[in-house]
Design an enzyme around this catalytic site. Structure first.
Site, mmCIF file in Angstrom:
data_model
loop_
_atom_site.group_PDB
_atom_site.id
_atom_site.type_symbol
_atom_site.label_atom_id
_atom_site.label_comp_id
_atom_site.label_asym_id
_atom_site.label_seq_id
_atom_site.Cartn_x
_atom_site.Cartn_y
_atom_site.Cartn_z
ATOM 1 N N HIS A 132 0.832 -1.198 0.000
ATOM 2 C CA HIS A 132 0.000 0.000 0.000
ATOM 3 C C HIS A 132 0.877 1.264 0.000
ATOM 4 O O HIS A 132 1.673 1.469 0.916
ATOM 5 C CB HIS A 132 -0.894 -0.006 1.247
ATOM 6 C CG HIS A 132 -1.804 1.189 1.347
ATOM 7 N ND1 HIS A 132 -1.868 1.977 2.474
ATOM 8 C CD2 HIS A 132 -2.672 1.728 0.464
ATOM 9 C CE1 HIS A 132 -2.757 2.942 2.297
ATOM 10 N NE2 HIS A 132 -3.248 2.820 1.073
ATOM 11 N N ARG A 231 -14.553 16.921 21.619
ATOM 12 C CA ARG A 231 -14.801 16.887 23.060
ATOM 13 C C ARG A 231 -16.126 17.598 23.295
ATOM 14 O O ARG A 231 -16.183 18.834 23.398
ATOM 15 C CB ARG A 231 -13.647 17.586 23.811
ATOM 16 C CG ARG A 231 -13.495 17.152 25.286
ATOM 17 C CD ARG A 231 -14.551 17.702 26.164
ATOM 18 N NE ARG A 231 -14.463 17.227 27.546
ATOM 19 C CZ ARG A 231 -15.403 16.464 28.129
ATOM 20 N NH1 ARG A 231 -16.475 16.086 27.463
ATOM 21 N NH2 ARG A 231 -15.282 16.104 29.399
ATOM 22 N N CYS A 278 -7.550 19.761 24.958
ATOM 23 C CA CYS A 278 -8.400 19.430 26.097
ATOM 24 C C CYS A 278 -7.546 19.432 27.365
ATOM 25 O O CYS A 278 -6.412 18.956 27.348
ATOM 26 C CB CYS A 278 -9.024 18.056 25.876
ATOM 27 S SG CYS A 278 -10.053 17.519 27.247
#
Lengths: 576, 576
Positions: A132, A231, A278
């Site tokens: 690939h 989030r 976050c």
């Protein structure tokens, strides 16, 4: 990608079959890694598939297009000449067996075979993995549907790619599971949540919280919106952009109400590149010290995007803000349009001086990466408070309130605060700590992954990662150690897409975007195992703390100790 | 003060003689500590004495006046009743021996006796040390003159204090040495340097670099100017305030020249409390890892003062600064009036946005702690760039230049920059690192001192220190560990003088002053030794790194790892 490099080097020797056998252990380890998700994500795997069919966000050019196409062409040419391949090229579906999604899902390792589905067909691509051109990213689709990945990587939209795929067809997906791939909306509050890319590692399904695999995160300086960590605290609200209203309150002139059109036409459009993180990013490392309350984020609850919109400063001035307001006002509160069952909205606030400063660059953003903000990121309007913890970048913005007080929301008052490692749930006093605003210096290693195996014959090791600091402080250096922190080398920093010109250097105090970094170092001659460590330095010369336990806190926020990854070195003898 | 507390507790038992014998080991250890200076200071001891006679800076109230006076009175009363004291009370000087300063200097420990001089008299105060109401500070004068200390501690200016002293007179200082106590100016470039307080620990005499003893540093929230650390790069220039001129250059309107009177009358007077820290503070800890180039600072190259003056912003506006200047200008350079032998002045620069920001609070200060700035601190005018490394706070300011470029001075270009621990003098590229501006989070333990001994009978231990962060980031927490960092307790923070109302909370991003902190904790029951550690957190939640080696750098700057102090616990059995 280590695996890709290994694959390339292997193709120089022996037959394809031999290559595959040689590469098996490394690919298998990689596959295992790529398929393993955080503890909670396994439950959501089937859900991910159901919701993963259609992808609007065509992200052309994410892979180096031309090279990949050439590689495909080359492969196809070689393949046509081969006679020794055991997989039959079957074009007719009627003669093939029918498989359930459950059966397909079992095939996601080299040991069990790598199966994928595409438009109702089932394909065994085990043989193809090592060839690939996009490297080990193909493993992300193992056991599931190709469509969402091909939608992201536009290079696959070519006839000869379909021809290659057809070589590997082994069956049909049963009708029932095919239908399931069309999302059926239920009546639960999350039923109108948008579709998400299945590559995301889900930490919580409802509300939706997920992060991309680290090796994908550091592939792009600008994180594609589909991969940007999500989030959410509540269900994603469905907002009609035509009737959308933003209310600005608390200023002497009364309430100002703006439509989306107002925001776009009455104020200059301002664009910044800003990283959001976050507060719980890397919480999983704190969980290893002692359990904390919170989502078990890995290292990828951080992403970087361009954001365009009206400046909050301009909107506040239009709503009547004048310098004398600062005599009584201290904060600007934001309320989202997302609500819980009681009707309580998500809310947060930031200091007034950040909101009104010309250099604060706070946006009421209506575009992310040059397009409408996607539903998961706050469509149609969110606040972007650059340099400030994600939790204050309120999405689906409904109301702005200039105020003497901080937001009274749970998330401002009793969450997103840091405490001493000695503070527990019996002794914690949330009033004793300030709400997190600017975040501290951070960095992490995205490649190699923890527990990866490196071949001694590679001679060198390439380590990649990200680094960012809050408050507009620019990352000026990343140190990398291969011996657990005893000796250090300086990594190369990058502030733009690879091979492209870097973004212009930001003015002091306005470095809102991360830097990606990379270092290629010789493998230490005698080591059998390496403990790779990174630590970053910002232009206030703040450094990351060495270890996790002394910064452990009961909510598991602010986890920014040195990031450590252990890898094994496989000696050449083991292979031969 | 531990020693003071011990002295007080001891006076409850036994006779004075017994007390003295009991207290000897602790006092001796303390004396040894107080008398030991950094490696280079020993050479300068005699110089210190020569220059230590007159003290203009009367610092009344530094000790709790009333209590100390009462204690003296009490002592005197008791003393008058005693008949068993071996020291004779001699008032007539003619019958006493004459000593040289060299002989006096030999007496600065309990073993050798504690001698001091006062107005030509020599006094053996060995007996008095344990009774001194001001605690172990009296040891700072051991072997030298009392005058500079009494000038600082105004409580001594009372007749009965002289009476007490006279009890201990043992001789006269010879005339030659008495004359030497009047400074004789020589012709060297440092001959006009001002007098300094002898309590300062000298790291370099020429140029003068010195820090106060740590336990004095944390006694006052506002550091008295005499104790404020001194960091000069060149001789102190003698500037006539009447003819002083400040030149402001680089703005479209041409050069603006201001007199001291102009600065004081044409611009509003603005006052801030700001901590200054040398980039090399705590360098000695880096030297222990591997030798660095630089002055061997302890933990006290940091101090806190109030500063008053004109805002740099206001002066730049008066000189023609307009927002469009920011299109080409990026820096504001400062040149001092201090020069080396080639005539090169000290120079540095700060980013333009800091200089012109209303919230930057950059001052052209002409007052320190409410008085004219002392010569060592930049008389008549210095720049105070709060939140920024000391090196940019240029003293004896002569010129301000608005510029597209940073200062080309050695100190901006090839000094005061941070590097990776792997960078050495062969590989260092000074262009690769940014000039230090904002400093990172910092804290240190001022009490107890390293290697101190704590009595088990004390039951509790009080630990004190300071904490500060650059860039206006407020210190929000200090964690203290008594077990080397395994467990942590939260210290009490203080932002004002003890017993007085704290300074008002600063607006976000403008916390320029340090916090003093203190914690009293029970002595761990089984420990024989404690490793006391402190680490601070600022409101961007930046933390100090755990250890020194990973932040070691060839110039020994930015030394802000956890501060560690080891103390021994002496069990009660040892004493009895």
């Amino acid at each position: 990608m280590l695996l890709l490099r290994r694959c390339h080097s292997l193709t120089r020797f022996g037959s394809l079959i031999t290559q595959r056998h040689q590469v098996t252990p490394a690919v298998a380890s990689c596959a295992a890694r790529l398929c393993s998700s955080s503890s909670s994500s396994e439950d959501h795997r089937s859900h991910q598939r159901v919701h993963s069919l259609s992808w609007k966000h065509g992200l052309a050019g994410l892979l180096a297009g031309t090279g990949a196409v050439l590689a495909y062409g080359l492969h196809h040419h070689h393949k046509a000449e081969r006679a020794d391949i055991g997989v039959q090229t079957l074009k007719k579906s009627s003669s093939l067996p029918v498989f359930s999604q459950e059966e397909v899902t079992k095939h996601r390792s080299l040991e069990d075979g790598i199966w994928v589905t595409y438009k109702g067909g089932v394909y065994d691509i085990t043989e193809f993995v090592a060839m690939h051109p996009g490297g080990d990213k193909i493993m992300l689709a193992a056991g599931g549907a190709l469509e969402p990945f091909w939608a992201l990587y536009a290079v696959h939209n070519q006839e000869h790619v379909l021809e290659i795929l057809s070589d590997y067809k082994v069956g049909e997906l049963n009708l029932e599971d095919l239908k399931k791939q069309q999302a059926v909306k239920s009546s639960d509050p999350y039923s109108s949540d948008p579709e998400r890319h299945p590559v995301l590692r889900i930490n919580s399904l409802k509300p939706f919280n997920a992060e991309p695999p680290p090796e994908i995160l550091s592939d792009s300086y600008i994180t594609p919106s589909a991969f940007f960590f999500k989030r959410n605290h509540l269900p994603v609200p469905q907002v009609d952009p035509a009737s959308y209203q933003l209310h600005v309150e608390g200023l002497p002139g009364g309430v100002l109400t703006l439509s989306l059109e107002d925001l776009k036409t009455r104020f200059p459009k301002h664009t910044i590149t800003a990283t959001l993180q976050c507060a719980g990013n890397r919480r999983s490392e704190m969980n290893k010290v002692k359990l904390v309350k919170g989502l078990n984020w890995g290292i990828a609850a951080i992403s970087n995007a361009t954001w365009s919109g009206a400046r909050l400063r301009d909107v506040l001035l239009a709503a009547g803000y004048k310098p004398d307001v600062a005599q009584w006002a201290r904060h600007v509160q934001f309320e989202g349009l997302d609500t819980d069952v009681t009707g309580t909205t998500y809310g947060a606030s930031v200091p007034l001086n950040k909101a009104v400063s010309e250099e604060g660059d706070v946006l009421l953003a209506y575009e992310m990466n040059g397009e409408d903000i996607p539903p998961d990121h706050g469509f149609p309007v969110r606040v972007v408070v650059p340099g400030t913890v994600g939790a204050r970048n309120v999405k689906w913005l409904g109301k702005i309130i200039v105020s003497a007080e901080e937001s009274s929301s749970h998330w401002q008052q009793n969450d997103y605060k840091g405490f001493s490692p000695g503070t527990d749930w019996d002794t914690v006093d949330f009033k004793s700590a300030p709400a997190i605003q600017e975040l501290p210096i951070q960095s992490a290693i995205t490649t190699p992954a923890d527990s990866a195996t490196i071949d001694r014959s590679d001679e060198t090791l390439t380590v990649k990662g990200y680094a960012w600091s809050g408050g507009g402080r620019e990352v000026v250096r990343v140190d990398v150690s291969l011996d657990g922190g005893k000796t250090w080398q300086v990594a190369q920093l990058r502030s733009g897409e690879k091979g492209q010109a870097p973004e212009p250097s930001p003015p002091p105090g306005r470095a809102w975007a991360w830097k990606l970094w990379e270092i290629t170092a010789p493998l230490p001659p005698d080591a059998q195992e390496l403990e790779i460590v990174c630590k970053a330095v910002d232009n206030s010369y703040n450094m990351q703390p060495d270890t996790v336990p002394p910064i452990w806190n009961l909510r598991g926020v602010l986890s920014n100790a040195w990031h450590r990854v252990k890898v094994k070195i496989r000696e050449d003898e083991d292979e031969e």
